[in-house]
Design a protein around this motif. Structure first.
Motif, PDB file in Angstrom:
ATOM      1  N   SER A 201     -34.819  26.879 -26.700  1.00 45.88           N
ATOM      2  CA  SER A 201     -35.913  26.994 -27.879  1.00 45.88           C
ATOM      3  C   SER A 201     -35.741  25.712 -28.573  1.00 45.88           C
ATOM      4  O   SER A 201     -34.746  25.299 -29.140  1.00 45.88           O
TER       5      SER A 201
ATOM      6  N   SER B 265     -39.533  25.233 -26.751  1.00 46.93           N
ATOM      7  CA  SER B 265     -39.896  24.603 -25.526  1.00 46.93           C
ATOM      8  C   SER B 265     -40.486  23.131 -25.802  1.00 46.93           C
ATOM      9  O   SER B 265     -40.429  22.259 -24.935  1.00 46.93           O
TER      10      SER B 265
ATOM     11  N   THR C 248     -36.190  21.296 -23.830  1.00 47.78           N
ATOM     12  CA  THR C 248     -36.813  21.210 -24.942  1.00 47.78           C
ATOM     13  C   THR C 248     -37.649  19.615 -25.066  1.00 47.78           C
ATOM     14  O   THR C 248     -36.908  18.732 -25.046  1.00 47.78           O
TER      15      THR C 248
ATOM     16  N   LEU D 109     -32.308  21.871 -31.918  1.00 50.67           N
ATOM     17  CA  LEU D 109     -32.434  22.611 -30.746  1.00 50.67           C
ATOM     18  C   LEU D 109     -31.493  23.538 -30.184  1.00 50.67           C
ATOM     19  O   LEU D 109     -30.328  23.228 -30.313  1.00 50.67           O
TER      20      LEU D 109
END
Lengths: 111, 117
Positions: free
Chosen positions: A7, A9, A106, A21
């Motif tokens: 997460s 994305s 991500t 991230l």
């Protein structure tokens, strides 16, 4: 079972801002890797964590990049003072031994 | 330095055609070899792997690959492709045993496969 999750994305940020991230590996996997997937450059290794050992940071492109792994589980990749060339998909993988299992990544865009 | 070369960047095939994607690596020691696939909108998935033993390995969805040590190659094959095989295919290598614990993967640039129905 649950796979590797990452997460956010997608992340859009302005040049000069810091970003964080996150990676949640598969439970019980001792090894965790970060890779970066850039257009035209393929996938490149960034950093590796194994248990409580010192991480292998040999792939980090500059000192603006850092990562930590807390409690041998969740990992956070931090990019300080982001630059446009940091735009890429950042992938996390975890591994019990030889095979690596990847998260969805991500997608980072630095404006 | 280690490197992985994938010869075909873009491949377009019709359904039922045979597929062979080339992969060569440069490293003189023991290696583990992998093919990963990334379907549109999905994350990387392991297709097959070679660590040791029989150099012809079979993976998911009818894919196979052959490790030819003398040629430093690990080509991916499928006798008859389907539209659902449309994806990006990546060859990757890491150090084998006795090379420490870091199994960081060295990647090819990928091959984009489009299968026309």
């Amino acid at each position: 079972g649950a796979g590797v999750s990452q997460s956010p994305s997608n992340k859009v940020t302005e040049k000069g801002k810091d970003v964080e991230l996150r990676c949640d590996p598969i439970s019980g996997h001792t090894a965790l890797y970060w890779y970066r997937q850039s257009l035209g450059q393929g996938l490149e290794f960034l950093i590796y964590f194994q248990g409580n050992s010192a991480p292998d940071k040999s792939g980090l492109p500059s000192d603006r990049f850092s990562a930590e792994r807390t409690g041998g589980s969740v990992s956070t990749l931090t990019i300080q003072r982001t630059q446009q060339e940091d735009s890429a998909v950042y992938l996390c993988a975890s591994s019990p031994s030889e095979t690596q299992y990847f998260g969805p990544g991500t997608r980072l865009l630095v404006l | 330095a280690q490197s992985v070369s994938q010869h075909n960047h873009h491949v377009i095939l019709s359904e039922a055609a045979s597929l062979e994607l080339g992969c060569n690596y440069s490293y003189g020691g023991t290696v583990n070899l992998f093919w990963y696939v990334q379907y549109p909108g999905q994350h990387l998935q392991l297709l097959l792997k070679y660590f040791s033993g029989d150099p012809l390995v079979k993976g998911i969805k009818g894919f196979e690959a052959e490790f030819i040590k003398s040629k430093f190659s690990f080509n991916l094959r499928k006798p008859s492709v389907q539209w659902s095989d449309t994806a990006e295919y990546f060859c990757a290598v890491n150090h084998g045993v006795n090379a420490g614990n870091n199994r960081k993967l060295i990647w090819g640039l990928g091959t984009s496969l489009a299968v026309n129905p």
